[in-house]
Design a protein around this motif. Structure first.
Motif, PDB file in Angstrom:
ATOM      1  N   UNK A   4       0.845  -1.186   0.000  1.00 25.34           N
ATOM      2  CA  UNK A   4       0.000   0.000   0.000  1.00 25.34           C
ATOM      3  C   UNK A   4       0.885   1.242   0.000  1.00 25.34           C
ATOM      4  N   UNK A   5       0.881   1.946  -1.126  1.00 22.55           N
ATOM      5  CA  UNK A   5       1.679   3.166  -1.245  1.00 22.55           C
ATOM      6  C   UNK A   5       0.840   4.375  -0.861  1.00 22.55           C
ATOM      7  N   UNK A   6       1.464   5.328  -0.213  1.00 24.47           N
ATOM      8  CA  UNK A   6       0.773   6.549   0.192  1.00 24.47           C
ATOM      9  C   UNK A   6       1.773   7.691   0.276  1.00 24.47           C
ATOM     10  N   UNK A   7       1.244   8.903   0.433  1.00 25.42           N
ATOM     11  CA  UNK A   7       2.096  10.061   0.644  1.00 25.42           C
ATOM     12  C   UNK A   7       2.234  10.982  -0.548  1.00 25.42           C
ATOM     13  N   UNK A   8       1.659  10.601  -1.674  1.00 26.32           N
ATOM     14  CA  UNK A   8       1.736  11.469  -2.833  1.00 26.32           C
ATOM     15  C   UNK A   8       0.869  12.708  -2.661  1.00 26.32           C
ATOM     16  N   UNK A  19       7.052   9.454   0.563  1.00 26.56           N
ATOM     17  CA  UNK A  19       6.192   8.344   0.190  1.00 26.56           C
ATOM     18  C   UNK A  19       6.446   7.178   1.137  1.00 26.56           C
ATOM     19  N   UNK A  20       5.382   6.459   1.439  1.00 22.16           N
ATOM     20  CA  UNK A  20       5.483   5.264   2.273  1.00 22.16           C
ATOM     21  C   UNK A  20       4.875   4.086   1.526  1.00 22.16           C
ATOM     22  N   UNK A  94       5.289   3.971  -7.839  1.00 27.02           N
ATOM     23  CA  UNK A  94       4.931   2.619  -7.425  1.00 27.02           C
ATOM     24  C   UNK A  94       6.049   2.027  -6.567  1.00 27.02           C
ATOM     25  N   UNK A  95       5.666   1.336  -5.506  1.00 25.96           N
ATOM     26  CA  UNK A  95       6.652   0.562  -4.768  1.00 25.96           C
ATOM     27  C   UNK A  95       6.563  -0.894  -5.233  1.00 25.96           C
ATOM     28  N   UNK A  96       7.652  -1.593  -5.068  1.00 22.17           N
ATOM     29  CA  UNK A  96       7.705  -2.974  -5.543  1.00 22.17           C
ATOM     30  C   UNK A  96       8.645  -3.787  -4.660  1.00 22.17           C
ATOM     31  N   UNK A 116      -0.235  -0.045  -5.532  1.00 26.92           N
ATOM     32  CA  UNK A 116      -1.226   0.480  -6.466  1.00 26.92           C
ATOM     33  C   UNK A 116      -0.809   1.813  -7.088  1.00 26.92           C
ATOM     34  N   UNK A 117       0.222   2.421  -6.558  1.00 30.04           N
ATOM     35  CA  UNK A 117       0.677   3.697  -7.105  1.00 30.04           C
ATOM     36  C   UNK A 117       0.106   4.881  -6.359  1.00 30.04           C
TER      37      UNK A 117
END
Length: 124
Positions: A4-8, A19-20, A94-96, A116-117
């Protein structure tokens, strides 16, 4: 398994964002982690990567000195600190997660799990 990406968000040129990327469903403590970005009409590109032990980090040349990748394995979370943002940094980030015990690579196909970006927009 979920990343779960966040912070944008929207920020002015010269500003900062963090970003986290929080992982759930399994631990990625033994996996390399990466951040990629994709701008409209462009291919997804590697931005930063970190080894499982945090002893090695890698950056896209254009973000060196401005972005810092870090991770907290106890929290199963990876971060991307972005400073001195430029309009050309605008993209979906995106994180991966890569395969356990593998080295960091810049090739998206070597990463098995993707978040999810999160949209980053830098205004001039």
């Amino acid at each position: 398994v979920q990343l779960q990406a966040s912070g944008g968000g929207l920020v002015q040129a010269g500003g900062s964002l963090r970003l986290s990327c929080a992982a759930s469903g399994r631990t990625f403590a033994s996996s390399p982690m990466g951040w990629f970005r994709q701008a409209p009409g462009k291919e997804r590109e590697f931005v930063a990567g970190i080894s499982w032990s945090s002893d090695s980090t890698y950056y896209l040349e254009s973000v060196k000195g401005r972005f810092t990748i870090s991770r907290d394995n106890a929290r199963n979370t990876v971060y991307l600190h972005m400073n001195s943002l430029k309009p050309e940094d605008t993209a979906v980030y995106y994180c991966a997660a890569g395969r356990a015990s593998m080295r960091v690579t810049i090739t998206p196909e070597t990463y098995d799990y993707w978040g999810q970006g999160t949209q980053v927009t830098v205004s001039s």
